[in-house]
Design an enzyme around this catalytic site. Structure first.
Site, short mmCIF file in Angstrom:
data_model
loop_
_atom_site.label_atom_id
_atom_site.label_comp_id
_atom_site.label_asym_id
_atom_site.label_seq_id
_atom_site.Cartn_x
_atom_site.Cartn_y
_atom_site.Cartn_z
N ASP A 174 77.94 -133.52 148.70
CA ASP A 174 77.59 -132.60 149.78
C ASP A 174 78.92 -132.17 150.38
OD1 ASP A 174 76.93 -131.32 152.09
OD2 ASP A 174 75.62 -132.89 152.88
N LYS B 101 82.46 -114.56 155.19
CA LYS B 101 83.48 -114.30 154.16
C LYS B 101 84.73 -113.68 154.77
CE LYS B 101 81.61 -115.96 150.44
NZ LYS B 101 82.20 -117.14 149.79
N GLY C 185 79.93 -126.93 143.68
CA GLY C 185 78.89 -125.90 143.54
C GLY C 185 78.74 -125.52 142.07
N ASP D 5 77.95 -130.92 142.61
CA ASP D 5 77.02 -130.08 143.36
C ASP D 5 76.15 -131.01 144.21
OD1 ASP D 5 76.01 -126.90 142.59
OD2 ASP D 5 74.77 -128.10 143.95
N ILE D 6 75.43 -130.42 145.13
CA ILE D 6 74.50 -131.22 145.95
C ILE D 6 73.25 -131.54 145.14
CG2 ILE D 6 73.28 -129.27 147.03
CD1 ILE D 6 73.63 -130.92 149.72
N ARG D 7 73.02 -130.76 144.07
CA ARG D 7 71.87 -131.00 143.19
C ARG D 7 72.38 -131.08 141.75
NH1 ARG D 7 70.48 -125.08 141.57
NH2 ARG D 7 72.15 -124.07 142.67
N GLY E 120 75.47 -123.71 140.22
CA GLY E 120 75.07 -122.34 140.51
C GLY E 120 75.42 -121.35 139.40
N GLN E 121 75.24 -120.07 139.73
CA GLN E 121 75.40 -119.01 138.74
C GLN E 121 76.82 -118.96 138.16
OE1 GLN E 121 75.46 -115.02 140.26
NE2 GLN E 121 74.73 -114.09 138.36
N TYR F 120 76.57 -113.54 156.04
CA TYR F 120 77.37 -113.85 154.85
C TYR F 120 78.71 -113.09 154.89
CZ TYR F 120 78.42 -113.82 149.78
OH TYR F 120 79.01 -113.94 148.54
C1 AKB Z 1 75.29 -111.26 147.13
O1 AKB Z 1 74.58 -110.34 146.75
O2 AKB Z 1 75.13 -111.86 148.22
C2 AKB Z 1 76.46 -111.66 146.27
C3 AKB Z 1 77.72 -110.97 146.67
C4 AKB Z 1 77.88 -109.53 146.41
O3 AKB Z 1 78.60 -111.59 147.18
N1 AKB Z 1 76.17 -111.41 144.91
#
Ligand code: AKB
Length: 314
Positions: free
Chosen positions: A54, A148, A9, A35-37, A12-13, A144
């Site tokens: 991937d 997590k 990854g 990364d995948i891209r 990404g950021q 999400y």
């Molecule tokens: C999000 O906003 O989804 C992330 C996080 C807080 O994990 N930046």
């Protein structure tokens, strides 16, 4: 033997910045970006190896780990909070399967150490919102956040049952100038700087008083490398550590930006991300990270804003 690191990854950021810092510590050829891209960072692509992976493809992962004799994996590939709410099945499967694939690599001794980021999203509406403790109610109500929290339990499980050396941080919203964030609820705090410089105005999708825990990228990268380089016995929590940087709301950030752009105009139009933000903490208690491996953040709102604007203006 020197460690060889695979960052999954890396486009990404976080990955864009982390790879470059790891390369300066471990040597360019000892840090494989993937990364995948492809990455948009020329610096990253030209300074060391890059592989298309991937993360859902376990055979491809094993192939790259063997090719470079990888010893550590930093797994950054994930769907963030806002994007995962729009595609709940992909959010769940990507976030869980990627972790499972990497933990399995460690269980079968292909690699020695794993870094996997958790998030403040593991907390939910009935969690104490200010100075949220390390150990408290965790009732996430986003895909999400649920992924997590489940991921944290898997990390602890693999450590307990299979002695897998896995380390993790609960990232707050991350703010940096080198790469754009991708699909989070805290992304406004990056977009606002770009818009202030380009157009002198910004429309926030969170209300003026939505205070959230945030962190400048320099602190986040340092925390990540510090926990990974700490002696194993100091890393006492194998689910994930709270870390704190700064806390602010859109109104406070816009006031700070006005010190640089006095005519900056802020407007507000809440969308679905407001509900996500409402369920998250406002500030974090990171005293256990400080006690265990000496964590301390360095950037406050003033210092972060000054650094963002200086670098983005370039
Ligand atoms: C999000 O906003 O989804 C992330 C996080 C807080 O994990 N930046």
């Amino acid at each position: 033997m020197k460690d060889t690191i695979l960052v999954i990854g890396s486009s990404g950021q976080i990955g864009t910045e982390l790879v470059m810092d790891l390369r300066s510590l471990f040597g360019n050829n000892h840090v494989i970006a993937s990364d995948i891209r492809p990455s948009i960072s020329k610096e990253l692509l030209e300074s060391g190896p890059f592989e298309i992976i991937d993360v859902m493809d376990q055979n491809r992962l094993i192939e790259v780990v063997k090719k470079y004799k990888v010893t550590q994996v930093y797994l950054l590939a994930a769907l963030l909070s806002a994007t995962a709410e729009k595609n709940i099945e992909l959010g769940w499967s990507l976030n869980m399967q990627s972790l499972s694939n990497v933990l399995e690599l460690a269980r079968h001794k292909h690699i020695k150490k794993v870094y996997w980021p958790s998030s403040i999203a593991v907390f939910g509406p009935t969690t104490p919102q200010t100075f949220t403790p390390q150990h408290t109610i965790m009732d996430p109500n986003t895909v999400y956040g649920i992924s997590k929290l489940a991921g944290e339990r898997w990390c602890q499980y693999y450590y307990d049952k299979f002695d897998v050396d896995v380390r993790s941080l609960r990232y707050p919203g991350l703010i940096g100038w080198k790469a754009a964030p991708g699909g989070g609820t805290t992304d406004y705090a990056v977009h606002i700087f770009h818009e202030a410089i380009k157009n002198n105005k910004y429309q926030s999708f969170l209300s003026p008083d939505t205070t959230l825990p945030m962190m400048y990228m320099n602190d986040a990268i340092r925390a990540t490398i510090e926990i990974m380089e700490s002696p194993s016995e100091n890393v006492k929590i194998r689910s994930s550590y709270n870390i704190a940087g700064l806390s602010f709301n859109p109104q406070e950030l816009s006031q700070e930006i006005k010190n640089y752009f006095p005519n900056f105009e802020m407007s507000y139009q809440e969308d679905y991300r407001q509900e996500i933000a409402n369920s998250w903490p406002k500030s974090m208690d990171d005293s256990i990270a400080t006690k265990d491996w000496n964590w301390k953040s360095e950037f406050d709102l003033k210092k972060m804003t000054a650094d963002m604007i200086k670098n983005l203006k370039k």
